[in-house]
Design a protein around this motif. Sequence first.
Motif, PDB file in Angstrom:
ATOM      1  N   GLY A  20      86.184  70.883  25.196  1.00 47.38           N
ATOM      2  CA  GLY A  20      84.722  71.024  25.122  1.00 47.38           C
ATOM      3  C   GLY A  20      83.986  70.171  26.150  1.00 47.38           C
ATOM      4  N   ASN A  80      83.606  70.879  29.594  1.00 44.31           N
ATOM      5  CA  ASN A  80      83.078  71.467  30.825  1.00 44.31           C
ATOM      6  C   ASN A  80      81.559  71.333  30.857  1.00 44.31           C
ATOM      7  OD1 ASN A  80      82.201  73.696  32.759  1.00 44.31           O
ATOM      8  ND2 ASN A  80      84.397  73.519  33.059  1.00 44.31           N
ATOM      9  N   PRO A  81      81.012  70.727  31.940  1.00 48.30           N
ATOM     10  CA  PRO A  81      79.572  70.461  31.960  1.00 48.30           C
ATOM     11  C   PRO A  81      78.723  71.729  31.954  1.00 48.30           C
ATOM     12  CG  PRO A  81      80.569  69.976  34.094  1.00 48.30           C
ATOM     13  CD  PRO A  81      81.692  70.237  33.155  1.00 48.30           C
ATOM     14  N   LEU A 118      90.547  75.736  20.340  1.00 49.70           N
ATOM     15  CA  LEU A 118      91.951  75.309  20.304  1.00 49.70           C
ATOM     16  C   LEU A 118      92.104  73.877  19.786  1.00 49.70           C
ATOM     17  CD1 LEU A 118      92.886  76.829  23.779  1.00 49.70           C
ATOM     18  CD2 LEU A 118      93.274  77.853  21.541  1.00 49.70           C
ATOM     19  N   THR A 151      88.780  64.698  27.440  1.00 41.35           N
ATOM     20  CA  THR A 151      88.793  65.925  28.251  1.00 41.35           C
ATOM     21  C   THR A 151      90.054  66.742  27.932  1.00 41.35           C
ATOM     22  OG1 THR A 151      87.817  64.575  29.993  1.00 41.35           O
ATOM     23  CG2 THR A 151      88.511  66.778  30.621  1.00 41.35           C
ATOM     24  N   GLY A 171      92.015  72.717  30.440  1.00 40.36           N
ATOM     25  CA  GLY A 171      90.802  72.973  31.235  1.00 40.36           C
ATOM     26  C   GLY A 171      90.811  72.183  32.523  1.00 40.36           C
ATOM     27  N   PHE A 215      93.582  73.485  35.013  1.00 40.19           N
ATOM     28  CA  PHE A 215      93.332  74.792  35.614  1.00 40.19           C
ATOM     29  C   PHE A 215      92.288  74.734  36.734  1.00 40.19           C
ATOM     30  CE2 PHE A 215      94.757  77.044  31.446  1.00 40.19           C
ATOM     31  CZ  PHE A 215      96.070  76.737  31.763  1.00 40.19           C
ATOM     32  N   ILE A 259      91.772  65.605  39.056  1.00 41.57           N
ATOM     33  CA  ILE A 259      91.694  64.395  39.890  1.00 41.57           C
ATOM     34  C   ILE A 259      91.587  63.204  38.938  1.00 41.57           C
ATOM     35  CG2 ILE A 259      90.356  63.187  41.672  1.00 41.57           C
ATOM     36  CD1 ILE A 259      89.090  65.944  42.359  1.00 41.57           C
ATOM     37  N   GLY A 273      93.911  84.176  30.999  1.00 35.23           N
ATOM     38  CA  GLY A 273      94.352  84.246  29.619  1.00 35.23           C
ATOM     39  C   GLY A 273      94.102  82.910  28.952  1.00 35.23           C
ATOM     40  N   ALA A 289      95.764  79.741  27.453  1.00 44.61           N
ATOM     41  CA  ALA A 289      97.058  79.047  27.467  1.00 44.61           C
ATOM     42  C   ALA A 289      97.259  78.345  26.128  1.00 44.61           C
ATOM     43  CB  ALA A 289      97.096  78.032  28.598  1.00 44.61           C
ATOM     44  N   TYR A 307      83.417  70.947  43.234  1.00 46.04           N
ATOM     45  CA  TYR A 307      84.626  71.015  42.409  1.00 46.04           C
ATOM     46  C   TYR A 307      84.390  72.027  41.293  1.00 46.04           C
ATOM     47  CZ  TYR A 307      88.493  68.864  39.695  1.00 46.04           C
ATOM     48  OH  TYR A 307      89.646  68.601  39.008  1.00 46.04           O
ATOM     49  N   TYR A 323      83.509  70.815  37.878  1.00 51.27           N
ATOM     50  CA  TYR A 323      82.218  70.166  37.624  1.00 51.27           C
ATOM     51  C   TYR A 323      81.041  71.126  37.793  1.00 51.27           C
ATOM     52  CZ  TYR A 323      84.804  65.723  38.382  1.00 51.27           C
ATOM     53  OH  TYR A 323      85.695  64.672  38.330  1.00 51.27           O
ATOM     54  N   ASN A 334      83.492  81.066  32.630  1.00 53.02           N
ATOM     55  CA  ASN A 334      84.234  80.103  33.432  1.00 53.02           C
ATOM     56  C   ASN A 334      83.673  80.213  34.850  1.00 53.02           C
ATOM     57  OD1 ASN A 334      85.307  82.596  34.359  1.00 53.02           O
ATOM     58  ND2 ASN A 334      86.986  82.452  32.897  1.00 53.02           N
TER      59      ASN A 334
HETATM   60  C1  LIG Z   1      83.124  63.127  30.830  1.00 50.79           C
HETATM   61  C2  LIG Z   1      83.944  64.050  31.696  1.00 50.79           C
HETATM   62  C3  LIG Z   1      84.991  63.510  32.414  1.00 50.79           C
HETATM   63  C4  LIG Z   1      85.752  64.319  33.240  1.00 50.79           C
HETATM   64  N1  LIG Z   1      86.754  63.751  33.960  1.00 50.79           N
HETATM   65  C5  LIG Z   1      87.486  64.499  34.812  1.00 50.79           C
HETATM   66  C6  LIG Z   1      88.511  63.896  35.594  1.00 50.79           C
HETATM   67  O1  LIG Z   1      88.774  62.709  35.511  1.00 50.79           O
HETATM   68  N2  LIG Z   1      89.183  64.684  36.459  1.00 50.79           N
HETATM   69  C7  LIG Z   1      88.932  66.007  36.593  1.00 50.79           C
HETATM   70  O2  LIG Z   1      89.593  66.649  37.395  1.00 50.79           O
HETATM   71  N3  LIG Z   1      87.981  66.612  35.838  1.00 50.79           N
HETATM   72  C8  LIG Z   1      87.254  65.877  34.963  1.00 50.79           C
HETATM   73  N4  LIG Z   1      86.262  66.464  34.212  1.00 50.79           N
HETATM   74  C9  LIG Z   1      86.007  67.906  34.356  1.00 50.79           C
HETATM   75  C10 LIG Z   1      86.899  68.700  33.408  1.00 50.79           C
HETATM   76  O3  LIG Z   1      88.217  68.666  33.872  1.00 50.79           O
HETATM   77  C11 LIG Z   1      86.458  70.160  33.338  1.00 50.79           C
HETATM   78  O4  LIG Z   1      85.122  70.231  32.986  1.00 50.79           O
HETATM   79  C12 LIG Z   1      87.328  70.979  32.383  1.00 50.79           C
HETATM   80  O5  LIG Z   1      86.919  72.328  32.451  1.00 50.79           O
HETATM   81  C13 LIG Z   1      87.202  70.478  30.972  1.00 50.79           C
HETATM   82  O6  LIG Z   1      88.140  71.105  30.154  1.00 50.79           O
HETATM   83  P1  LIG Z   1      87.908  71.087  28.579  1.00 50.79           P
HETATM   84  O7  LIG Z   1      89.013  71.833  27.946  1.00 50.79           O
HETATM   85  O8  LIG Z   1      87.650  69.707  28.127  1.00 50.79           O
HETATM   86  O9  LIG Z   1      86.538  71.847  28.467  1.00 50.79           O
HETATM   87  P2  LIG Z   1      86.090  73.175  27.695  1.00 50.79           P
HETATM   88  O10 LIG Z   1      84.617  73.195  27.884  1.00 50.79           O
HETATM   89  O11 LIG Z   1      86.638  73.230  26.320  1.00 50.79           O
HETATM   90  O12 LIG Z   1      86.761  74.314  28.523  1.00 50.79           O
HETATM   91  C14 LIG Z   1      86.287  74.661  29.784  1.00 50.79           C
HETATM   92  C15 LIG Z   1      86.917  75.936  30.236  1.00 50.79           C
HETATM   93  O13 LIG Z   1      88.280  75.672  30.581  1.00 50.79           O
HETATM   94  C16 LIG Z   1      89.059  76.809  30.249  1.00 50.79           C
HETATM   95  N5  LIG Z   1      90.076  76.406  29.267  1.00 50.79           N
HETATM   96  C17 LIG Z   1      90.138  75.283  28.530  1.00 50.79           C
HETATM   97  N6  LIG Z   1      91.270  75.284  27.802  1.00 50.79           N
HETATM   98  C18 LIG Z   1      91.898  76.441  28.065  1.00 50.79           C
HETATM   99  C19 LIG Z   1      93.116  77.032  27.643  1.00 50.79           C
HETATM  100  N7  LIG Z   1      93.952  76.421  26.785  1.00 50.79           N
HETATM  101  N8  LIG Z   1      93.451  78.230  28.155  1.00 50.79           N
HETATM  102  C20 LIG Z   1      92.652  78.855  29.035  1.00 50.79           C
HETATM  103  N9  LIG Z   1      91.489  78.360  29.476  1.00 50.79           N
HETATM  104  C21 LIG Z   1      91.142  77.157  29.000  1.00 50.79           C
HETATM  105  C22 LIG Z   1      88.133  77.844  29.695  1.00 50.79           C
HETATM  106  O14 LIG Z   1      87.680  78.675  30.754  1.00 50.79           O
HETATM  107  C23 LIG Z   1      86.988  77.011  29.189  1.00 50.79           C
HETATM  108  O15 LIG Z   1      85.787  77.706  29.110  1.00 50.79           O
HETATM  109  C24 LIG Z   1      85.480  65.711  33.350  1.00 50.79           C
HETATM  110  C25 LIG Z   1      84.427  66.256  32.617  1.00 50.79           C
HETATM  111  C26 LIG Z   1      83.669  65.425  31.794  1.00 50.79           C
HETATM  112  C27 LIG Z   1      82.526  65.998  31.030  1.00 50.79           C
END
Ligand SMILES: Cc1cc2nc3c(=O)[nH]c(=O)nc-3n(C[C@H](O)[C@H](O)[C@H](O)COP(=O)(O)OP(=O)(O)OC[C@H]3O[C@@H](n4cnc5c(N)ncnc54)[C@H](O)[C@@H]3O)c2cc1C
Length: 450
Positions: free
Chosen positions: A60, A62-63, A77, A122, A126, A129, A133, A182, A184, A390, A393, A431
Motif C-alpha cells: 500500500g 505506491n504514492p 495481499l 513497503t 511492488g 517490479f 533502490i 499478473g 504475483a 522513477y 515514485y 499502475n
Molecule cells: C515511504 C516510501 C518509501 C519507499 N522507499 C523505496 C525505496 O527505498 N526504494 C524503492 O525502490 N522504492 C521505494 N518506494 C517506492 C515503492 O517501491 C513503490 O511505490 C512500490 O510500488 C510500492 O509497493 P507496495 O506494494 O508497497 O505498494 P502498493 O500501493 O500496494 O502497490 C503498488 C502497485 O504495485 C503492484 N504490486 C504490488 N504488489 C504486487 C503483486 N504481488 N503482484 C503484482 N503487482 C503488485 C501493483 O501494480 C500495485 O498497484 C517507497 C515508497 C514509499 C511511500
Amino acid sequence: MAGAVIASTDSGYDQARRSYNALIDRRPAAIVRCRLAGDVAVALDFARSEGLEVAVRGGGHNPAGHCMVADGLVIDLSLMRSVEVDHEARIAYAEGGATWLNFDAATQAFGLVTPGGVVGTTGVAGLTFGGGIGHLTAQHGLTCDHLLGAEVVTPDGSIVRASADEDSELLWGLRGGGGNFGVATRLEFRLFPLERVLGGRLIYTGRHVGEALRRYRDLVAASPRDLSCGALLSVDESLEPILIVSPCYTGASADPQELKELRSAPGLIDDGLRVHSFIAQQHVFNPPYGEERCYWKGHFVRELADELIDELLGRMVALGRPPGQLLIESLHGAAKDNDSSLGAVGFRGAAFNLSAMAGWMDPTDDEDHIEWARETAAAIAPWSASGAGYVNYMQADEPIERVRAAFGDETFERLRTLKGRYDPENVLRRNQNIPPHPAEPGVPAQEATS
Ligand SMILES: Cc1cc2nc3c(=O)[nH]c(=O)nc-3n(C[C@H](O)[C@H](O)[C@H](O)COP(=O)(O)OP(=O)(O)OC[C@H]3O[C@@H](n4cnc5c(N)ncnc54)[C@H](O)[C@@H]3O)c2cc1C
C-alpha cells in the motif's frame, strides 16, 4: 475463498482502504483479502464477471495510490506476508504481500540479505517490479536483479511461473515492468551474507549545506562499491536547509576514508554513524504511514552539477514554507553491472535519481504543494538522463510519454508485446501502465513467450 472479503458496511473497511498517500481517498466496492493464489484467481474471475475494475494492494505504499480503486475490487495481499528461507541455497521465497519488514526479519535470522527498499512497510513485490533502490544498491545492484522467479496469477485466472527456465520473457518483464502482467503470489530472491554495516545518518544544517551536498556528490562518484549512500534535502520552519546523508558501508575498514570526508564536511550537527545490524540500518528511515498528503515527481539525472545543486537549494525555499523533501539516490556501483537484457528496468545509466517529494497535511494546500513538485521536476529536467523519473515514485497523472521514456522505446515496445500476451484487455491498469499490443491470434500467453 480461504481469505476474507471486506465490504463498505463491514467494520475495518476504512482502515483497509487506507494507503500511504492521504491524498488518495477512494471507496472500493469490496476489498478481497486473499490467502492463496487460488483466491486471487477467484477475485479476478469475479471482477471480470461483474465488470469491476481491479486494483492490487501489496504494501500500500505506491504514492500514486494505485492500490485503491473507487467502486472496484481491491485484491489485497496483506494476509500473504510469509517469507521462507533456504539458507543453504541462499534463496528466499516471499509471498506476494510481504513487506521488507517481513523479508528482512526472515533472511536476517540466517545472516542473509537481498538489496531492498529503505522503509520496512513497503511491499517487496511492488518495489521489485519497479526496480528497487536502497541501502545496498552500490554493493549488489537493484532489487529486481536478484528476482529469480515468481508465481503469477494472470488476469484470466491462470497460475503461471516466471523463471529463467520456465518463462524468461515474463521474468524479464517483472524486473522493472511493474505489476502489469499478473498478480504475483510468490517471489524468489537470491540472498547474500551480511549481518552488520557501518551506517546511520549524518545531519547537516545552515549555510554550508550546499558544500556538504557537493562533497557527498564527489564522494559517491568516486566511491567503492562497498558504500551505498543516499541523501535527503529539506528545510525547517525558518527555511534553513537540512541535509541528511545515509551511508551504508559494508567494507573491511573500521574508519573508511569516504566516511571521514563526509564526517568532516561543514555544517554537520549530528553524527549518527555507527556499526549496527542490517535490520537497524533498515530502520534509519521510518516515516509514519498514511498521514501526509503526497505528490512526487522527479528525474534520473546524468550528473549533480553545481548549478543543479544551487537550483535544488533554491527550490527548497521557493514555496515560502517547508514543501516536503528532495530525495537524492545514487546509482553508482553494482546497479551498472547489468543492462536491459536482464530486465526491463531502464534507468541504470543515470548517476542519480532526484525526486521532489511534496508532503503536507492541510487539504487547502493541495494545489500549492503539487505545483511545487511539478516546478521542481521541471527545474531538474535540463539534467535529465532520459526525460523520466522513477516508475516506483510516479503519480497517476504521469503522461504516457514519461512512462515510455522511463523504459526507452525499444524496451517499452517489448513490454507492450508481453502485456498483450498476458493482459490483452488491460485489466491491470492501476499502475504505471503499459498499454497492450494486440496478442498474436490463437497463441496462448505461455506458448507465445516460451
Ligand atoms: C515511504 C516510501 C518509501 C519507499 N522507499 C523505496 C525505496 O527505498 N526504494 C524503492 O525502490 N522504492 C521505494 N518506494 C517506492 C515503492 O517501491 C513503490 O511505490 C512500490 O510500488 C510500492 O509497493 P507496495 O506494494 O508497497 O505498494 P502498493 O500501493 O500496494 O502497490 C503498488 C502497485 O504495485 C503492484 N504490486 C504490488 N504488489 C504486487 C503483486 N504481488 N503482484 C503484482 N503487482 C503488485 C501493483 O501494480 C500495485 O498497484 C517507497 C515508497 C514509499 C511511500
